[in-house]
Write an enzyme that holds these catalytic residues in place. Structure first.
Site, PDB file in Angstrom:
ATOM      1  N   GLY A 291       6.840  53.293  -1.425  1.00  0.00           N
ATOM      2  CA  GLY A 291       6.915  54.463  -0.929  1.00  0.00           C
ATOM      3  C   GLY A 291       5.037  54.886  -0.791  1.00  0.00           C
ATOM      4  O   GLY A 291       4.495  54.508  -1.261  1.00  0.00           O
ATOM      5  N   SER A 292       5.176  56.564  -1.114  1.00  0.00           N
ATOM      6  CA  SER A 292       3.202  57.108  -0.592  1.00  0.00           C
ATOM      7  C   SER A 292       2.884  57.650  -2.296  1.00  0.00           C
ATOM      8  O   SER A 292       1.988  57.368  -1.881  1.00  0.00           O
ATOM      9  CB  SER A 292       3.968  58.313  -0.705  1.00  0.00           C
ATOM     10  OG  SER A 292       4.314  58.584   0.986  1.00  0.00           O
TER      11      SER A 292
END
Length: 582
Positions: A291-292
């Site tokens: 993810g981020s």
């Protein structure tokens, strides 16, 4: 008449006498040969029926943490074995034997009768020497004892996934015990004894070969940090009603793994109720989309290109970006329609990151991730380690470029993630990982240009300290940097993502005056109170980093200034007086 027959066949008598004489001479020669010429034959045959060579068990090597605290030790135990065929001669003490062994008398009797034709079975293994001697003192015919060693783990479930365990024969089966089995295992010795025909010891003659103990192994982990990480991760799992979790602490300068913990875990000292799923070292085996937490790595590609600098602006309005049938969305509302590169990280804007990635190109982002070790083995040598997946395409389409830039479409382990962040923390230099204590400076590789890494350090510090940043990750009295991430989990057996199934992530490092420690927190499927990385995993990072910096005696770099009135009232420093008695 008799005289005639004797005259006719005199050779018969001579043949018989001759054969008897030859047999007598052969027997006499063999007697002389065995007693005088080749007398060792009888000695060897006699020894073969009474002289035995028995094994002397070797002491397995000690495993310690970096400060010498024992993590795995070998203790002497007694194994009780039996000769069922010999035991059939006297069954009067079988009841007492079952009681001393702590076994059901009926079950033991049935077992011995079923295996009455065998000459060796184990009755019980791993008794303390005192318990074993109490069994042998019963003097049950056909019951014998054997000295062995059993592994004991003082830290129990706290270090289970790192250290692993051994089987009943003292061979490594998991973790470091398996990876370094040849180093830890000793070499058994040999001892000559005399036994009677029933196998009972008559005399201990000599030691032919001394047992050689295994070598000591000092791991890189710090038991204090291991306890700290275990406590905070367990509390987070319980508070968020999560399925599982992992946490790794790394020294970015030396490459040493200072702590590696997983939940759920198990007690290697009592494996009777152990659940196989709890044995998995999730930090190196479980792969996931990060993810981020990948956005800072992608951002290094933009800064390296020379086309971007932190103050450059990107339009993110209206929070969505359409690419064919695929829609990119910002999960949270950003602070405005236009963000600079630091703002993209602070607001974790997928739209902003995607637009930057389109300009830089998917190949550049792929190369940046590859340089920090993603998609590759860490070289740790840990059993079962997964390499993850870092995709590369001949033609980088917009959809693949965008998803890779904000952490989808690839898979990593928690260990790989902390290794990647160590390069950001170490001014762009990446050091090989190790689970062994090292005193030599590690050879590093410049994976990210130093200027780029230092720029990212400042940007990631703002991710935590900015008013809109991940304030739950702040560490009192210290400046730290990091990035949260929230990734949807893929569904099992079908394509796409599962509903309401997430991983909460946080990766960071500190202190910013001289970054030394990198930490990654992964919480799997939190289901109570939220699932965002900044909400679930960031507080764990804060507590663990705070404890790590204090336990490692790191000087604070973010103390509040002393008020002027306190400075004025501060006592003056003592002035040394010249002379006087020395």
């Amino acid at each position: 008449m008799m005289k005639l027959e004797g005259a006719l066949y005199p050779w018969r008598f001579r043949v018989v006498v001759g054969l008897l004489s030859i047999m007598v001479l052969a027997i006499c020669y063999r007697i002389v040969d065995l007693q005088v010429i080749d007398h060792r034959f009888l000695i060897e045959q006699g020894d073969a029926r009474s002289l035995r060579t028995v094994s002397i068990p070797a002491h397995r090597g000690l495993i310690t943490d970096r400060n010498g605290e024992p993590l795995a030790v070998s203790t002497p135990v007694t194994t009780i074995w039996a000769n069922p065929s010999e035991m059939q001669a006297d069954k009067s003490k079988w009841g007492l034997l079952a009681q001393a062994l702590g076994q059901d008398p009926k079950a033991l009797t049935e077992r011995l009768n079923e295996q009455s034709t065998k000459e060796f079975i184990y009755l019980v293994r791993g008794l303390t020497p005192e318990q074993g001697q109490s069994v042998l003192d019963l003097k049950v015919p056909g019951v014998y004892g054997k000295e062995e060693f059993r592994r004991f783990y003082p830290a129990g479930d706290v270090t289970a996934h790192m250290v692993g365990f051994t089987d009943l024969d003292d061979h490594g089966r998991e973790g470091v015990e398996l990876a370094y089995d040849d180093w830890l295992a000793g070499v058994p010795g040999k001892r000559q004894v005399i036994k009677d025909r029933r196998g009972r010891l008559i005399k201990d003659l000599q030691v032919k070969k001394n047992a050689k103990a295994g070598k000591t192994l000092a791991l890189s982990i710090d038991l204090r940090l291991q306890y700290l990480a275990t406590r905070e991760l367990r509390n987070a799992i319980q508070e968020n009603d999560a399925k599982a979790g992992s946490l790794v602490i790394m020294d970015v300068k030396t490459g040493e793994v200072l702590a590696m913990v997983n939940q759920p875990t198990y007690n290697p000292n009592n494996r009777r109720t152990m659940v196989p799923a709890a044995m998995r070292n999730r930090a190196i085996i479980d792969v996931f989309e990060p993810g981020s937490t990948m956005k800072p790595i992608s951002m290094t590609a933009a800064l390296d290109s020379g086309r971007w600098k932190p103050s450059d602006k990107v339009e993110v309005y209206p929070g969505t970006l359409q690419i064919g049938k695929y829609t990119i969305r910002d999960v949270t509302k950003t602070e405005g329609p236009i963000l600079d590169l630091t703002g993209i990280l602070i607001n974790s804007s997928n739209v902003g990151m995607s637009k930057v990635a389109f300009d830089v190109g998917g190949e550049a982002i792929f190369r940046a991730m590859q340089r920090v070790g993603l998609g590759q083995y860490t070289g740790l040598g840990f059993p079962g380690e997964r390499v993850g997946n870092l995709p590369n395409y001949r033609e980088w389409r917009k959809a693949e470029t965008a998803t890779l830039s904000y952490g989808y479409g690839l898979s990593v382990t928690a260990l790989q993630l902390v290794h990647a962040y160590s390069a950001l923390a170490n001014n762009g230099k990446i050091v090989p990982l190790t689970i062994l204590k090292t005193d030599k400076p590690a050879e590093s590789t410049q994976a990210i240009p130093e200027a780029t890494a230092k720029t990212l350090q400042g940007m990631l510090q703002q991710v935590i300290e900015d008013p809109r940043g991940v304030y739950r990750a702040r560490v009192p009295s210290y400046h730290v940097a990091g990035k949260s991430g929230t990734a949807r989990k893929t569904s099992v057996g079908t394509k796409g993502y599962a509903e309401n199934s997430y991983r909460s992530l946080f990766a960071g490092f500190g202190p910013m005056s001289n970054p030394r420690y990198a930490i990654v927190v992964v919480i799997d499927e939190p289901s109570k109170g939220g699932y965002y990385g900044g909400l679930v995993s960031a507080p764990v990072f804060s507590k663990v980093m705070s404890g790590t910096l204090r336990l490692m005696n790191v000087r604070p770099d973010n103390l509040a200034p002393i008020p002027p009135e306190q400075q004025a009232n501060a006592a003056p420093a003592a002035v040394p007086v010249k002379g006087g008695r020395g």
